[in-house]
Motif scaffolding. Structure first.
Motif, PDB file in Angstrom:
ATOM      1  N   ARG A  27      -4.702   3.945  -0.927  1.00 14.59           N
ATOM      2  CA  ARG A  27      -5.998   3.631  -1.533  1.00 14.59           C
ATOM      3  C   ARG A  27      -6.119   4.269  -2.914  1.00 14.59           C
ATOM      4  O   ARG A  27      -6.571   3.648  -3.870  1.00 14.59           O
ATOM      5  CB  ARG A  27      -7.126   4.107  -0.616  1.00 14.59           C
ATOM      6  N   GLN A  28      -5.730   5.555  -3.018  1.00 11.01           N
ATOM      7  CA  GLN A  28      -5.814   6.247  -4.303  1.00 11.01           C
ATOM      8  C   GLN A  28      -4.853   5.647  -5.327  1.00 11.01           C
ATOM      9  O   GLN A  28      -5.175   5.559  -6.512  1.00 11.01           O
ATOM     10  CB  GLN A  28      -5.522   7.742  -4.111  1.00 11.01           C
ATOM     11  N   ALA A  29      -3.683   5.220  -4.867  1.00  5.98           N
ATOM     12  CA  ALA A  29      -2.721   4.590  -5.780  1.00  5.98           C
ATOM     13  C   ALA A  29      -3.312   3.318  -6.371  1.00  5.98           C
ATOM     14  O   ALA A  29      -3.194   3.040  -7.572  1.00  5.98           O
ATOM     15  CB  ALA A  29      -1.416   4.290  -5.049  1.00  5.98           C
ATOM     16  N   GLU A  30      -3.980   2.528  -5.511  1.00  2.33           N
ATOM     17  CA  GLU A  30      -4.601   1.286  -5.987  1.00  2.33           C
ATOM     18  C   GLU A  30      -5.714   1.594  -6.979  1.00  2.33           C
ATOM     19  O   GLU A  30      -5.828   0.951  -8.024  1.00  2.33           O
ATOM     20  CB  GLU A  30      -5.165   0.514  -4.801  1.00  2.33           C
ATOM     21  N   GLU A  31      -6.542   2.596  -6.660  1.00  2.00           N
ATOM     22  CA  GLU A  31      -7.665   2.955  -7.531  1.00  2.00           C
ATOM     23  C   GLU A  31      -7.180   3.476  -8.884  1.00  2.00           C
ATOM     24  O   GLU A  31      -7.835   3.278  -9.908  1.00  2.00           O
ATOM     25  CB  GLU A  31      -8.540   3.999  -6.848  1.00  2.00           C
ATOM     26  N   ALA A  35       2.005   3.084  -8.403  1.00  2.00           N
ATOM     27  CA  ALA A  35       2.666   2.750  -7.152  1.00  2.00           C
ATOM     28  C   ALA A  35       2.381   3.786  -6.069  1.00  2.00           C
ATOM     29  O   ALA A  35       2.074   4.950  -6.359  1.00  2.00           O
ATOM     30  CB  ALA A  35       4.174   2.632  -7.380  1.00  2.00           C
ATOM     31  N   LEU A  36       2.526   3.362  -4.817  1.00  2.00           N
ATOM     32  CA  LEU A  36       2.324   4.271  -3.694  1.00  2.00           C
ATOM     33  C   LEU A  36       3.287   5.456  -3.758  1.00  2.00           C
ATOM     34  O   LEU A  36       2.898   6.610  -3.498  1.00  2.00           O
ATOM     35  CB  LEU A  36       2.519   3.501  -2.374  1.00  2.00           C
ATOM     36  N   LEU A  37       4.544   5.213  -4.112  1.00  7.41           N
ATOM     37  CA  LEU A  37       5.529   6.290  -4.196  1.00  7.41           C
ATOM     38  C   LEU A  37       5.104   7.342  -5.226  1.00  7.41           C
ATOM     39  O   LEU A  37       5.232   8.553  -4.993  1.00  7.41           O
ATOM     40  CB  LEU A  37       6.906   5.727  -4.563  1.00  7.41           C
ATOM     41  N   ASP A  38       4.577   6.895  -6.365  1.00  4.67           N
ATOM     42  CA  ASP A  38       4.112   7.839  -7.388  1.00  4.67           C
ATOM     43  C   ASP A  38       2.972   8.706  -6.861  1.00  4.67           C
ATOM     44  O   ASP A  38       2.929   9.913  -7.108  1.00  4.67           O
ATOM     45  CB  ASP A  38       3.653   7.081  -8.635  1.00  4.67           C
ATOM     46  N   GLY A  78      10.673  14.091 -13.786  1.00 10.54           N
ATOM     47  CA  GLY A  78      10.690  12.727 -14.310  1.00 10.54           C
ATOM     48  C   GLY A  78       9.845  11.775 -13.487  1.00 10.54           C
ATOM     49  O   GLY A  78      10.117  10.567 -13.435  1.00 10.54           O
ATOM     50  N   TRP A  79       8.812  12.329 -12.831  1.00 10.55           N
ATOM     51  CA  TRP A  79       7.940  11.514 -11.987  1.00 10.55           C
ATOM     52  C   TRP A  79       6.706  11.065 -12.776  1.00 10.55           C
ATOM     53  O   TRP A  79       6.169  11.810 -13.601  1.00 10.55           O
ATOM     54  CB  TRP A  79       7.503  12.291 -10.753  1.00 10.55           C
TER      55      TRP A  79
END
Length: 390
Positions: A27-31, A35-38, A78-79
């Motif tokens: 949810r936070q990634a979308e907001e 990406a979800l991985l990030d 490098g993230w």
């Protein structure tokens, strides 16, 4: 969750556990637009710093120190993305400027990341779920399926007969055992005059005053104004007419059976409601004024669409039908969101915890609604579900 206990003198340095809620991260990634991985990497860095002894809640200095370490770790590895503290600060800043607020419409296919706000969605058909061509769009169909898959019960509340609803929604794969309507599912039909409960069993039926029925039929016959009498799953009429045919071909109602006389029609069955079919102008200037006066204290006139006038029993409404169904199901109005457009939806929207009138709706309906949504030609039902139901 720290498990570091120096006094145990363990041969390894055990800091503790980092537990991440994937649904929250998604949810936070979308907001935040990444990406979800990030997002998981950002949360892991934040959790690791806590285990190493950093705590941003102690003081402003501690917060600044931990924020700096988050940025350093992410950059070193490098993230992508900002640290959690900076992201939280950005979110708070955006909340203070509502004119810059992001669209709160959840994306299609992402409802699994959100908790439903309501147990039930009650939805009208004509002018709401169906577009101006009396068709259900693929976007609306997908939204309903997604809501159902997340445990929300979608209930149809309409002026239509049940066979018409099943016929229309069958074409969108929404009828049957796993759909939103079937002969074994709850529903509110014929403006609340027929209500079906658990296992599709009839729990309420209200018939129109026989004297009103006779007067309406005689008016239709003498003035050659097409009339349809609704009796549960059947439609009856007195003569053939293109408008009568359109009720079946366009609106998918059961094909009207032509009765040889008024007496034959009235003797055949109990009638729940009648509909006069005319032009919008004919309904507004002639039919509605006449029948509002003629049925005073005996019946109610209501419109779901501009070119039809419905006469229903006095003291009934779609909203009353919805309330009866909720009582039968052991639920309350606080658990429901309702979507509609016509004046026949007013009581339902007033009853619901959240009432949404589509922008193509009548002014009377929009006045009582909590929210005015997109139009029925703009996938208004889908937009309402993605924006408000979760």
């Amino acid at each position: 969750m720290s498990q570091h206990a120096p006094e145990l003198k363990l041969p390894i340095l055990m800091l503790g556990d980092i537990v991440i809620s994937v649904e929250t991260a998604a949810r936070q990634a979308e907001e935040r637009g990444h990406a979800l991985l990030d997002e998981i990497r950002i949360l892991m860095v934040h959790g690791l710093l806590h285990l190493l002894g950093f705590d941003h809640e102690i003081s402003e200095e501690a917060e600044a120190e931990m924020e700096k370490e988050e940025e350093l770790l992410l950059k070193s590895l490098g993230w992508k993305g900002k640290g959690l503290i900076q992201s939280a600060y950005d979110a708070e800043t955006n909340a203070n400027f509502p004119e810059e607020k992001a669209d709160d419409r959840k994306k299609e296919g992402r409802l699994r990341f959100y908790k439903p706000k309501f147990n039930y969605i009650f939805c009208d058909m004509d002018g709401t779920l169906l577009n101006s061509k009396s068709q259900i769009s693929s976007a609306n169909a997908r939204a309903l399926k997604e809501a159902v898959s997340r445990g929300v019960k979608v209930v149809i509340a309409t002026g239509k007969a049940r066979p018409a609803v099943i016929s229309i929604l069958k074409m969108a794969d929404l009828a049957g055992k796993d759909g939103v309507v079937s002969e074994f599912s709850p529903g509110v039909f014929l403006q609340g005059l027929l209500v079906y409960g658990r296992q599709g069993r009839e729990i309420f039926r209200r018939n129109l005053d026989p004297n009103v029925c006779r007067e309406a039929c005689l008016y239709s016959w003498e003035n050659k104004v097409p009339l349809i009498a609704f009796t549960k799953d059947r439609c009856l009429t007195l003569f053939d007419d293109p408008l009568v045919d359109s009720l079946h071909t366009v609106y998918r109602e059961p094909k009207a059976e032509i009765m040889p006389s008024v007496d034959h029609l009235l003797a055949a069955v109990d009638i729940q409601k009648v509909i006069f079919l005319d032009t919008s102008a004919g309904v507004t200037t002639t039919l509605r004024p006449y029948w509002s006066e003629a049925t005073r204290d005996r019946a109610t006139v209501v419109q779901a669409v501009p070119d039809m006038l419905e006469i229903v029993p006095l003291g009934t409404s779609k909203g009353i039908g919805v309330k009866m169904l909720l009582d039968h199901l052991g639920s309350t109005a606080k658990e429901i969101m309702a979507i509609g457009d016509g004046e026949n939806d007013v009581e339902m929207l007033e009853l619901a915890s959240l009432g949404i009138a589509l922008s193509n709706g009548s002014e009377k309906t929009k006045t009582v609604a909590n929210v005015i949504g997109a139009s029925n030609d703009e996938d208004g039902v889908a937009d309402a579900i993605y924006r408000y139901a979760f």
